[in-house]
Design an enzyme around this catalytic site. Structure first.
Site, PDB file in Angstrom:
ATOM      1  N   GLY A 142       0.818  -1.217   0.000  1.00  0.00           N
ATOM      2  CA  GLY A 142       0.000   0.000   0.000  1.00  0.00           C
ATOM      3  C   GLY A 142       0.843   1.255   0.000  1.00  0.00           C
ATOM      4  O   GLY A 142       2.074   1.207   0.029  1.00  0.00           O
ATOM      5  N   SER A 143       0.154   2.388  -0.023  1.00  0.00           N
ATOM      6  CA  SER A 143       0.877   3.661  -0.130  1.00  0.00           C
ATOM      7  C   SER A 143       1.655   3.988   1.146  1.00  0.00           C
ATOM      8  O   SER A 143       2.729   4.596   1.091  1.00  0.00           O
ATOM      9  CB  SER A 143      -0.104   4.796  -0.460  1.00  0.00           C
ATOM     10  OG  SER A 143      -1.140   4.849   0.493  1.00  0.00           O
ATOM     11  N   ASP A 190       2.773  -3.295   8.189  1.00  0.00           N
ATOM     12  CA  ASP A 190       1.775  -3.134   7.126  1.00  0.00           C
ATOM     13  C   ASP A 190       0.786  -2.024   7.503  1.00  0.00           C
ATOM     14  O   ASP A 190       0.661  -1.661   8.674  1.00  0.00           O
ATOM     15  CB  ASP A 190       1.025  -4.467   6.915  1.00  0.00           C
ATOM     16  CG  ASP A 190       0.291  -4.521   5.580  1.00  0.00           C
ATOM     17  OD1 ASP A 190       0.346  -3.535   4.806  1.00  0.00           O
ATOM     18  OD2 ASP A 190      -0.332  -5.562   5.301  1.00  0.00           O
ATOM     19  N   GLY A 228      -7.030  -4.840   2.785  1.00  0.00           N
ATOM     20  CA  GLY A 228      -7.318  -5.397   1.468  1.00  0.00           C
ATOM     21  C   GLY A 228      -7.711  -4.355   0.445  1.00  0.00           C
ATOM     22  O   GLY A 228      -8.048  -4.683  -0.694  1.00  0.00           O
ATOM     23  N   ALA A 236      -3.299  -0.320   7.011  1.00  0.00           N
ATOM     24  CA  ALA A 236      -4.667  -0.817   7.217  1.00  0.00           C
ATOM     25  C   ALA A 236      -5.643   0.182   6.613  1.00  0.00           C
ATOM     26  O   ALA A 236      -5.325   1.363   6.454  1.00  0.00           O
ATOM     27  CB  ALA A 236      -4.962  -0.992   8.703  1.00  0.00           C
ATOM     28  N   GLU A 259      -1.034 -10.845   2.692  1.00  0.00           N
ATOM     29  CA  GLU A 259      -0.793 -10.082   3.928  1.00  0.00           C
ATOM     30  C   GLU A 259      -1.097 -10.952   5.148  1.00  0.00           C
ATOM     31  O   GLU A 259      -0.343 -10.957   6.126  1.00  0.00           O
ATOM     32  CB  GLU A 259      -1.666  -8.818   3.941  1.00  0.00           C
ATOM     33  CG  GLU A 259      -1.209  -7.801   2.893  1.00  0.00           C
ATOM     34  CD  GLU A 259      -2.122  -6.607   2.724  1.00  0.00           C
ATOM     35  OE1 GLU A 259      -1.679  -5.622   2.144  1.00  0.00           O
ATOM     36  OE2 GLU A 259      -3.292  -6.653   3.171  1.00  0.00           O
TER      37      GLU A 259
HETATM   38  C1  5RP Z   1      -3.509  -3.564   0.885  1.00  0.00           C
HETATM   39  C2  5RP Z   1      -3.817  -3.126   2.267  1.00  0.00           C
HETATM   40  C3  5RP Z   1      -3.300  -1.812   2.691  1.00  0.00           C
HETATM   41  O1  5RP Z   1      -2.514  -1.980   3.839  1.00  0.00           O
HETATM   42  C4  5RP Z   1      -4.448  -0.895   2.997  1.00  0.00           C
HETATM   43  O2  5RP Z   1      -5.296  -0.842   1.870  1.00  0.00           O
HETATM   44  C5  5RP Z   1      -3.968   0.530   3.342  1.00  0.00           C
HETATM   45  O3  5RP Z   1      -3.381   1.093   2.220  1.00  0.00           O
HETATM   46  P1  5RP Z   1      -2.814   2.561   2.206  1.00  0.00           P
HETATM   47  O4  5RP Z   1      -1.586   2.569   3.054  1.00  0.00           O
HETATM   48  O5  5RP Z   1      -2.513   2.824   0.753  1.00  0.00           O
HETATM   49  O6  5RP Z   1      -3.877   3.477   2.735  1.00  0.00           O
HETATM   50  O7  5RP Z   1      -4.459  -3.797   3.029  1.00  0.00           O
HETATM   51  O8  5RP Z   1      -4.158  -4.745   0.542  1.00  0.00           O
END
Ligand code: 5RP
Length: 223
Positions: free
Chosen positions: A29-30, A81, A95, A83, A103
């Site tokens: 993710g970002s 990670d 997700g 969320a 993940e």
């Molecule tokens: C990817 C995920 C990401 O951790 C979640 O979507 C958060 O993403 P971001 O940091 O871009 O807001 O679960 O499957």
């Protein structure tokens, strides 16, 4: 501070959870992209990473961080990670980037889950963000009907007008209108529905730590 700056702040802060000499679990993710960029500054101090998606693998390798297959590694000290939502007990919805299955696999082989998120992700109860569920394509219609029977709405996630295909060759069903009052019971139940590969509630493998990016700095939540 912008949301992007908050993501960079927690990405940097997560470095202190990385154990020198070891392999680190890396999400998707970002926000994780900011963490990967920060991790590159200490790449000579770690053995490498186990990655939760093709996208993170590409980014890690481009920065010179070796990527190990998860089957090669018995256990990881830490998994970092993002969320889509996290509650005050460390339960998450994940997700949004369609990487939830890998993940959950990497989280399962890790002793500690450190969630990095900006403060917009902290919620009192899970369910405002559409819940991603990875489903085997032949089961999507039935799985969606099961969610509708629970009072929710559900749709197959599209990319360029076609069902999005995950790294594992499956589809994603996004479910809206759920109020997840008991995340452990919900994850346990939906995980057993035939055709469901992974439900995006992470309650059985919740976070132990959340580094929350706020305008006042990084707040550490321990669960
Ligand atoms: C990817 C995920 C990401 O951790 C979640 O979507 C958060 O993403 P971001 O940091 O871009 O807001 O679960 O499957």
């Amino acid at each position: 501070m912008t949301q992007d700056e908050l993501k960079a702040l927690v990405g940097q802060a997560a470095l202190k959870y990385v154990v020198p000499g070891e392999i680190v679990g890396v999400g998707t993710g970002s926000t994780v992209n900011k963490f990967i960029d920060a991790l590159a500054t200490m790449k000579d101090q770690i053995k490498g990473a186990v990655s939760s998606s093709e996208a993170s693998t590409v980014r890690l390798k481009a920065l010179g961080i070796p990527v190990f297959d998860s089957n090669e590694v018995e256990s990881l000290s830490v998994y970092i990670d993002g969320a889509d939502e996290i509650d005050h007990q460390g339960h998450m919805v994940k997700g949004g980037g369609a990487a939830l299955t890998r993940e959950k696999i990497v989280a399962a082989q890790s002793k500690q889950f450190v969630c990095i998120a900006d403060e917009s992700k902290l919620v009192d109860a899970l369910g405002a963000f559409p819940l991603p569920v990875e489903v085997i394509p032949m089961a999507t219609a039935r799985v969606m009907r099961q969610f509708v029977a629970m009072g929710a709405t559900a749709a197959v996630r599209l990319k360029d007008g076609q069902p999005l295909v995950t790294d594992n060759g499956q589809h994603i069903v996004d479910v809206k209108g759920l109020k997840i009052t008991d995340p452990v019971a919900f994850e346990t139940e939906v995980s057993q529905w035939p055709g469901v590969v992974t439900v995006g509630v992470f309650a059985l493998q919740k976070a132990q730590v959340c580094l929350l990016g706020t305008t006042a700095g990084v707040k550490t939540l321990n669960f």
